[in-house]
Design an enzyme around this catalytic site. Sequence first.
Site, PDB file in Angstrom:
ATOM      1  N   TYR A 103      -1.565  -0.809  10.272  1.00  0.00           N
ATOM      2  CA  TYR A 103      -1.697  -1.241   8.867  1.00  0.00           C
ATOM      3  C   TYR A 103      -0.507  -0.752   8.055  1.00  0.00           C
ATOM      4  O   TYR A 103       0.119  -1.515   7.310  1.00  0.00           O
ATOM      5  CB  TYR A 103      -3.004  -0.705   8.293  1.00  0.00           C
ATOM      6  CG  TYR A 103      -3.175  -0.901   6.811  1.00  0.00           C
ATOM      7  CD1 TYR A 103      -3.520  -2.146   6.290  1.00  0.00           C
ATOM      8  CD2 TYR A 103      -3.009   0.163   5.918  1.00  0.00           C
ATOM      9  CE1 TYR A 103      -3.689  -2.325   4.918  1.00  0.00           C
ATOM     10  CE2 TYR A 103      -3.181  -0.009   4.561  1.00  0.00           C
ATOM     11  CZ  TYR A 103      -3.524  -1.245   4.066  1.00  0.00           C
ATOM     12  OH  TYR A 103      -3.694  -1.420   2.708  1.00  0.00           O
ATOM     13  N   SER A 158       0.846  -1.189   0.000  1.00  0.00           N
ATOM     14  CA  SER A 158       0.000   0.000   0.000  1.00  0.00           C
ATOM     15  C   SER A 158       0.877   1.233   0.000  1.00  0.00           C
ATOM     16  O   SER A 158       1.990   1.211   0.547  1.00  0.00           O
ATOM     17  CB  SER A 158      -0.893   0.014   1.241  1.00  0.00           C
ATOM     18  OG  SER A 158      -1.599   1.232   1.355  1.00  0.00           O
TER      19      SER A 158
END
Length: 269
Positions: free
Chosen positions: A158, A145
């Site tokens: 995350y 990401s």
Amino acid sequence: MAITKSAIHNKVIWITGASGGIGEALARELAADGARLVLSARRYSELQRVRASLANSNQHLLLPLDITDAAAVLDAIHSIEQQIGGLDWLINNAGISQRALIVDTMPETDRKLFEVDYFAQVNLTRQALPLLLADGGGKVVFVSSVAGLVGTQYRGSYSAAKAALHLWANSLRAELFEQGLTVATIFPGFVKTDVSRNALTGDGSALGSMDDAQANAISAAAFAEKAIKALVKGKSYIVIGGLKERLGAMVSRLSPELLYKMVRKSKVR
């Protein structure tokens, strides 16, 4: 697309997290290019739906799988070996996101994010290496990401897990290059999927709603087309997203101090 199709045709490609979103879009793109797919996710009924929508649907193998179940991972790899005989690509797409401030996040939620987004993917990849290397090399793809490059609000653990996955991929690339393994990491920005609906809040429950940034992002289909083109070209570091995300990824490499100022002012919800 002709070059893509010739490079993908008849490749055996395993996609985790294939029951929706990015995974489903990647499956559709690869099936159209002639790949033979192995599709994994926890929801078997959704895998059946995805397979029914693909080109040459009868040649694709469904392997329901919770990637955090180590025994189930070994069984899945054994099934691929027995039913297909080999594996060319592994696309580690399964994952879960986060929407909680650091001060509101429970330790159990931190651990769950790392278990799904880092430890399970590392284990699955390690166990799949013998199949990938059996014919002189293969390709491993990690879906990280942009958050793993820049770190943003509401995604502390995350971002950390996705950053860890990126660096593990770098080590894997270096260690197994001589054995023919290629490793690519994709860094999506905002993509219009249900990722924010399923994201973990501080207590580990699902957010259950769509972020504005997610709702206005590029489609999963557009993402998949860009991703496959880049992979076929042999790219190893692939950033896909809007201008803001691509700029953030670039600045992270050139000027961390400027990046920190940009992140503080950015809207990520």
